[in-house]
Write a protein that holds these residues in place. Structure first.
Motif, PDB file in Angstrom:
ATOM      1  N   ARG A  26       0.787  -1.058   0.050  1.00  0.00           N
ATOM      2  CA  ARG A  26       0.120  -0.022   0.134  1.00  0.00           C
ATOM      3  C   ARG A  26       0.760   1.214   0.137  1.00  0.00           C
ATOM      4  N   ARG A  27       1.876   1.400   0.689  1.00  0.00           N
ATOM      5  CA  ARG A  27       2.853   2.473   0.816  1.00  0.00           C
ATOM      6  C   ARG A  27       3.246   2.537  -0.685  1.00  0.00           C
ATOM      7  N   ILE A  28       3.948   1.675  -1.318  1.00  0.00           N
ATOM      8  CA  ILE A  28       4.619   1.661  -2.735  1.00  0.00           C
ATOM      9  C   ILE A  28       3.206   2.378  -3.595  1.00  0.00           C
ATOM     10  N   GLU A  29       1.921   1.964  -3.444  1.00  0.00           N
ATOM     11  CA  GLU A  29       0.920   2.386  -4.256  1.00  0.00           C
ATOM     12  C   GLU A  29       0.724   3.726  -4.075  1.00  0.00           C
ATOM     13  N   ARG A  30       0.597   4.194  -2.745  1.00  0.00           N
ATOM     14  CA  ARG A  30       0.512   5.736  -2.360  1.00  0.00           C
ATOM     15  C   ARG A  30       1.737   6.524  -2.903  1.00  0.00           C
ATOM     16  N   GLU A  31       2.831   6.168  -2.729  1.00  0.00           N
ATOM     17  CA  GLU A  31       4.023   6.771  -3.428  1.00  0.00           C
ATOM     18  C   GLU A  31       3.768   7.028  -4.802  1.00  0.00           C
ATOM     19  N   GLN A  32       3.541   5.831  -5.350  1.00  0.00           N
ATOM     20  CA  GLN A  32       3.467   6.078  -7.246  1.00  0.00           C
ATOM     21  C   GLN A  32       1.970   7.116  -7.488  1.00  0.00           C
ATOM     22  N   GLY A  33       1.152   7.006  -6.554  1.00  0.00           N
ATOM     23  CA  GLY A  33       0.213   7.962  -6.849  1.00  0.00           C
ATOM     24  C   GLY A  33       0.545   9.536  -6.785  1.00  0.00           C
ATOM     25  N   ARG A  34       1.100   9.652  -5.726  1.00  0.00           N
ATOM     26  CA  ARG A  34       1.754  11.117  -5.310  1.00  0.00           C
ATOM     27  C   ARG A  34       3.095  11.461  -6.398  1.00  0.00           C
ATOM     28  N   HIS A  35       3.605  10.361  -6.966  1.00  0.00           N
ATOM     29  CA  HIS A  35       4.686  10.681  -7.916  1.00  0.00           C
ATOM     30  C   HIS A  35       3.951  11.166  -9.409  1.00  0.00           C
ATOM     31  N   ASP A  36       2.889  10.348  -9.764  1.00  0.00           N
ATOM     32  CA  ASP A  36       1.890  10.632 -10.854  1.00  0.00           C
ATOM     33  C   ASP A  36       1.655  11.949 -10.734  1.00  0.00           C
ATOM     34  N   ALA A  37       0.893  12.351  -9.389  1.00  0.00           N
ATOM     35  CA  ALA A  37       0.268  13.800  -9.382  1.00  0.00           C
ATOM     36  C   ALA A  37       1.466  14.592  -9.494  1.00  0.00           C
ATOM     37  N   LYS A 828     -10.209  -4.482 -10.933  1.00  0.00           N
ATOM     38  CA  LYS A 828     -11.628  -4.480 -10.724  1.00  0.00           C
ATOM     39  C   LYS A 828     -12.029  -2.932 -10.304  1.00  0.00           C
ATOM     40  N   VAL A 829     -13.208  -2.659  -9.946  1.00  0.00           N
ATOM     41  CA  VAL A 829     -13.869  -1.340  -9.729  1.00  0.00           C
ATOM     42  C   VAL A 829     -13.132  -0.752  -8.446  1.00  0.00           C
ATOM     43  N   ASP A 830     -13.100  -1.488  -7.407  1.00  0.00           N
ATOM     44  CA  ASP A 830     -12.472  -0.933  -6.286  1.00  0.00           C
ATOM     45  C   ASP A 830     -11.012  -0.744  -6.336  1.00  0.00           C
ATOM     46  N   ASP A 831     -10.409  -1.461  -7.036  1.00  0.00           N
ATOM     47  CA  ASP A 831      -8.724  -1.430  -6.933  1.00  0.00           C
ATOM     48  C   ASP A 831      -8.644  -0.073  -8.030  1.00  0.00           C
ATOM     49  N   LEU A 832      -9.303   0.032  -9.244  1.00  0.00           N
ATOM     50  CA  LEU A 832      -9.283   1.138 -10.130  1.00  0.00           C
ATOM     51  C   LEU A 832      -9.619   2.558  -9.333  1.00  0.00           C
ATOM     52  N   ARG A 833     -10.559   2.514  -8.510  1.00  0.00           N
ATOM     53  CA  ARG A 833     -11.093   3.569  -8.023  1.00  0.00           C
ATOM     54  C   ARG A 833      -9.815   4.021  -6.874  1.00  0.00           C
ATOM     55  N   GLN A 834      -9.426   3.121  -6.061  1.00  0.00           N
ATOM     56  CA  GLN A 834      -8.311   3.301  -5.110  1.00  0.00           C
ATOM     57  C   GLN A 834      -7.161   4.019  -5.992  1.00  0.00           C
ATOM     58  N   ARG A 835      -6.669   3.823  -6.815  1.00  0.00           N
ATOM     59  CA  ARG A 835      -5.803   4.173  -7.716  1.00  0.00           C
ATOM     60  C   ARG A 835      -6.008   5.802  -8.174  1.00  0.00           C
ATOM     61  N   LEU A 836      -7.124   5.910  -8.637  1.00  0.00           N
ATOM     62  CA  LEU A 836      -7.599   7.127  -8.995  1.00  0.00           C
ATOM     63  C   LEU A 836      -7.603   8.145  -7.943  1.00  0.00           C
ATOM     64  N   ARG A 837      -8.274   7.590  -6.891  1.00  0.00           N
ATOM     65  CA  ARG A 837      -8.515   8.453  -5.451  1.00  0.00           C
ATOM     66  C   ARG A 837      -6.956   8.953  -4.948  1.00  0.00           C
ATOM     67  N   MET A 838      -5.683   7.974  -5.403  1.00  0.00           N
ATOM     68  CA  MET A 838      -4.615   8.292  -4.934  1.00  0.00           C
ATOM     69  C   MET A 838      -4.023   9.494  -5.502  1.00  0.00           C
ATOM     70  N   ARG A 839      -4.446   9.856  -6.887  1.00  0.00           N
ATOM     71  CA  ARG A 839      -3.778  10.959  -7.782  1.00  0.00           C
ATOM     72  C   ARG A 839      -4.940  12.015  -7.742  1.00  0.00           C
ATOM     73  N   GLY A 840      -5.923  12.149  -6.769  1.00  0.00           N
ATOM     74  CA  GLY A 840      -6.820  13.218  -6.721  1.00  0.00           C
ATOM     75  C   GLY A 840      -7.835  13.153  -7.562  1.00  0.00           C
TER      76      GLY A 840
END
Length: 958
Positions: A26-37, A828-840
């Motif tokens: 989860r930490r890696i995913e959040r860092e990737q989301g912050r990096h993309d933003a 899946k929907v919940d996984d994709l929504r999670q990644r979009l949320r991490m990017r705002g």
């Protein structure tokens, strides 16, 4: 036994390992989301960097500045005027604001609150009731509604079944002015259920709340707004269930929404995993924790502002969520202030507003008076045959436990919940002989009749308390009364203060700590946990000591320090009483309304119009009217001569359709997007949500669609009372083409809701899109910035790019469509929504057309939300809508099965659905969305007309 111990230790290590792996991922995913933003957002200028690091939050105890922590930006917020400035209140007092609070669970009432009765009736209940009262007494606020669940169970008092309860009415009140508790039916009618079981009934509550708010908008509009609807100034959700309800209600009305978490699911989840006693599957099964977390994420998506009690709550608790990132929120706010585009990204504003308290009835002085000493002596001596003064009964109830009642009282007041950590306090007291000699201990742990009949966790805590009292032989030194009322609580604090005692809150984690403020208001020094809100409270009050709740030696030392040193005790008492005004309800409401006013400036609130409720349906009004009288007002839209030989029912239907087309044409000439006119003044809507597609290519299964549509229309009968709505995930062009091939006249439909609820069309207005609905769902739509991100994030790592491709033919400005290759590995929907949320990004995602297409639409858009919009605009109650769906379908089919609308599931109508892309295995389950054994859901054995008619009759529809 050795093998069992080894096995349990091994299992605990495995749980800890799995938890560590999950957190790392989860930490890696959040860092990737912050990096993309960060890549998409341009670098801040030097001036912007200076602003972001020079926030308005300053630590008074430190002269250095930590550049690793980005503090809050200094916003130009106008402070809400108070009653002391007559000139400044004129404009605001005439605003007549309407505020809606939502707190679903627990036993909520204005008087004699049963706090501590169970884990659902705690500090939140008291907070929301007092907040409603305080807001209603604030300058400029006309009415406050606290919406909660109506409970008519014989297990609770009958007052919880009353639809309305007045909390307060200002002295100059008129009409509906004041604060009210409004109880709405939700879930099982005659059963009091815990909050973990409320999730399937959230949408039913939302629909009831929508009907109430629309009705109040009419009433208040007539009273204070010259007949125009008075919509809520803000909708404020409390806890996860209230937050989700507020988010959905806000989406239906397009008014600003505010969220208060009180306690957060992710934080609880992490704490339970750290204990190592339960796996995540066990935690989810017991607490429905994944459903709760998703509700909190949804609330963050929709909230303009999140109210927290402490800064620690922002940094350490809300920071765990996909939808909130502290650094990204700061950067986006800087860009907004400088007029720089945020590229479709949004973050809610987190504000710290400590809960308030009513100090108007307090007369406590900083010094212990002679009357205090006299009261105490009278109480102690009353048991020795001397006359007893007129003292509170709860005092005698507590003092009867003590062998030596002259000693100071160490007071703990909380629910019997493991996280309140009362057992550690008892161990600290029992193992410290010096503390036992100096002070008595009083434990106020809710109310009980029989411990064995209580909730399991409460029963365990109370049983452990009794065992520890016996182990340390604390009889005569510890009081643990069985019952107390809400009005006894102030007297309990007073008693402890008169004995020169100490209040302690040893909770493992305390989100805020309202009892600490209450204790300080009555002159009690405090020992409190260092985890959570008490850190900020004691920093402001300077009236006590913070301790590690796991360290019973630290608890002993802190209590001894305050009880033994009378000078320190008096200093803490004086400091608490001196600074307590910082936590008054007056200050809370002024800060609250100031922040709400500031966030409303960013919200594109639309002025939703309400369709006037007709006095009678058009079909009834035409019963006694001759055809000839209508010929002069209706254009040549029907051949009257040819219709003379028709039966009366068919002739009446043609007349209604003629008038409908006439008015529709006039309406389209003026404003094509308006819905001020409802065709035929429908009394009921049949909503066809049958997602019947072929496998592979995802085209409409016309062999199913044609008979389904015709049989539903046939079951509706004649008379013009029933309108037809088709809601689909396909685009308008695809839908119209399919209807043509099925030989269905599109003019027979009142509404087409296309592209998964992102577009609304009216065949009676030449198929022009509803512009009002388009602007209604605009909120937080990322536009083109979402387009490329959606396809990239949907792919699973290691798959080919053409597994998902942009489909231009079905994409619109409010819906981006992507085609999926058969057999493609897509998130899946919940996984994709999670990644979009991490990017705002805040949006809705739906797989449709037999899992061959993905639609990304605005946050406020969905097929279910489109029905709520129609309910308001056309003045048709949601209970008057009947939704026809299949056993499977698009990934939003579950949302269409919950709520007040009637639902008929047509067996065999949908062969291929998209549910395989709905949610991952460790997410929440279908039963957390769709209520089981709902009286609003009927099953039709097939899509034949006679079976549909039988299902309608089962729902009480003739």
């Amino acid at each position: 036994m050795c093998w069992r111990i080894w096995h349990l230790a091994r299992k605990k290590k495995q749980i800890a390992w799995d938890d560590a792996q999950r957190l790392a991922k989860r930490r890696i995913e959040r860092e990737q989301g912050r990096h993309d933003a960060a890549e998409d957002l341009s670098e801040l200028s030097e001036g912007e960097k200076d602003i972001s690091y020079k926030g308005d939050h300053k630590d008074a105890s430190s002269t250095t500045f930590d550049h690793n922590v980005i503090t809050r930006i200094n916003s130009e917020i106008q402070i809400w005027p108070d009653h002391d400035h007559d000139d400044s209140i004129k404009s605001s007092s005439s605003r007549n604001l309407y505020i809606v609070l939502i707190s679903m669970h627990g036993l909520v009432r204005g008087q004699n609150m049963e706090l501590g009765r169970d884990s659902d009736t705690g500090g939140q209940v008291k907070y929301v009731v007092e907040l409603a009262r305080a807001l209603a007494n604030t300058n400029g606020v006309y009415r406050v509604d606290l919406l909660t669940r109506q409970i008519t169970s014989t297990d609770v008092d009958s007052s919880y079944g009353e639809p309305n309860e007045m909390l307060c009415c200002p002295t100059d009140a008129a009409g509906s002015c004041g604060a009210y508790i409004v109880r709405l039916p939700c879930g099982p009618r005659n059963e009091y259920i815990p909050k973990e079981s409320l999730w399937p009934h959230i949408q039913e509550f939302v629909d009831g709340a929508l009907a109430h708010v629309v009705n109040m908008a009419r009433v208040l509009g007539d009273q204070v707004n010259a007949g125009k609807p008075t919509w809520p100034y803000v909708i404020h959700g409390h806890y996860a269930d209230g937050g989700e309800a507020a988010a959905r209600l806000s989406a239906a009305l397009n008014v600003p929404m505010v969220m208060t978490g009180h306690s957060l699911g992710r934080n609880k989840f992490e704490q339970l995993l750290k204990q190592g006693r339960f796996s995540k599957e066990d935690i989810n099964a017991t607490y429905r924790i994944m459903r709760r977390i998703e509700a909190e994420e949804l609330a963050i998506d929709a909230a303009e502002m999140v109210v927290t009690s402490t800064r620690q709550e922002i940094d350490e608790q809300w920071g765990l969520y996909d939808g909130f990132d502290l650094k990204l929120e700061r950067k986006l706010r800087v860009r907004r202030r400088r007029g720089v585009s945020c590229l479709g990204r949004y973050m809610p504003r987190m504000v710290v507003i400590p809960p308030g308290m009513d100090f108007s009835n307090l007369t406590t002085t900083t010094d212990i008076t002679e009357s205090d000493t006299a009261d105490l002596k009278s109480l102690i001596n009353s048991g020795r045959g001397q006359p007893k003064a007129n003292l509170p009964p709860i005092w005698s109830e507590i003092m009867r436990f003590f062998t030596n009642p002259h000693k100071p009282i160490i007071l703990a007041l909380s629910r019997p919940d493991p996280k309140k950590n009362v057992t550690t306090l008892l161990k600290a007291y029992g193992e410290c002989q010096a503390l036992r000699e100096l002070a008595n201990l009083t434990l106020i742990l809710g109310n009980r009749d029989d411990i064995e009949e209580m909730h399991n966790s409460s029963s365990v805590v109370l049983t452990t308390v009794l065992k520890l009292i016996d182990r340390y032989d604390l009889y005569g030194q510890v009081a643990y009364p069985k019952h107390h009322k809400q009005h006894d609580v102030p007297e309990i604090y007073r008693l402890a203060a008169k004995t020169k005692g100490v209040f302690i809150n040893p909770a493992l984690v305390e989100p805020f700590g309202l009892t600490i403020i209450e204790a300080a208001a009555y002159g009690l020094p405090v020992v409190a946990t260092k985890n959570g809100g008490p850190v900020d409270i004691l920093k402001a009050l300077n009236n006590g000591v913070l301790v590690d709740p796991h360290d019973h030696k630290a608890i002993e030392d802190a209590l001894l320090k305050l009880v033994a040193d009378k000078n320190l005790w008096l200093d803490c008492r004086k400091n608490g009483l001196k600074n307590i005004h910082k936590f008054s309800w007056i200050e809370h409401c002024r800060n609250y309304l100031s922040h709400v006013e500031h966030c409303r400036n960013r919200h594109p609130t639309s002025r939703l119009e309400i369709m006037p409720v007709p006095e009678e349906p058009m079909s009834d009004s035409l019963k006694d009217v001759q055809d000839l009288s209508l010929r002069f007002s209706v254009e040549a839209t029907v051949d009257f001569n040819a219709s003379e030989n028709l039966d009366p029912a068919t002739r009446q239907k043609e007349l209604i359709e003629a008038i409908t087309r006439s008015r529709s044409k006039a309406s389209s000439n003026g404003n094509a997007g308006t819905t001020a006119y409802c065709p035929g003044r429908r009394q009921r809507l049949f909503v066809i949500a049958i997602d019947c597609y072929n496998e592979g290519n995802g085209d409409f299964a016309e062999s199913l669609l044609q008979p389904i549509l015709k049989n539903v229309m046939k079951a509706a009968g004649l008379g013009g009372r029933t309108g037809f709505v088709l809601v689909t995930g396909s685009s308008l062009g695809e839908t119209v083409e399919a209807l043509k091939r099925c030989q269905i006249n599109v003019q027979e439909l009142d509404v087409l809701v296309c592209s998964s609820g992102s577009e609304m069309y009216y065949p009676w207005t030449d198929m022009v899109a509803d512009g009002d609905y388009e602007s209604h769902i605009e909120y937080r739509w990322g536009g083109e910035n979402v387009r490329s991100m959606g396809a990239r994030l949907a792919r699973v790592e290691g798959t080919v790019e053409d597994d998902i491709q942009d489909f231009v033919g079905a994409s619109r400005t409010k819906c981006y469509s992507y085609t999926l290759k058969p057999g493609a590995k897509i998130r899946k929907v919940d996984d994709l929504r999670q990644r979009l949320r991490m990017r705002g990004f805040r949006c809705n995602l739906f797989f449709t057309r037999a899992a061959s297409r993905l639609n990304v639409v605005p946050l406020y858009a969905s097929r279910a939300q489109a029905l709520r919009y129609l309910s308001v605009r056309w003045g048709i109650e949601l209970s008057k809508m009947v939704v026809f769906s299949g056993e499977r379908g698009d990934t939003d089919t579950e949302d269409l099965l919950a709520g007040l609308q009637k639902n008929i599931i047509l067996i065999g109508s949908v062969e291929y659905g998209s549910e395989k892309f709905l949610r991952s295995t460790d997410s929440y389950k279908r039963e957390d969305i769709v209520p089981q054994n709902s009286p609003n859901i009927a099953i039709s054995e097939s899509y034949e007309a006679h079976h549909i008619t039988q299902a309608l009759e089962a729902l009480g529809i003739q």
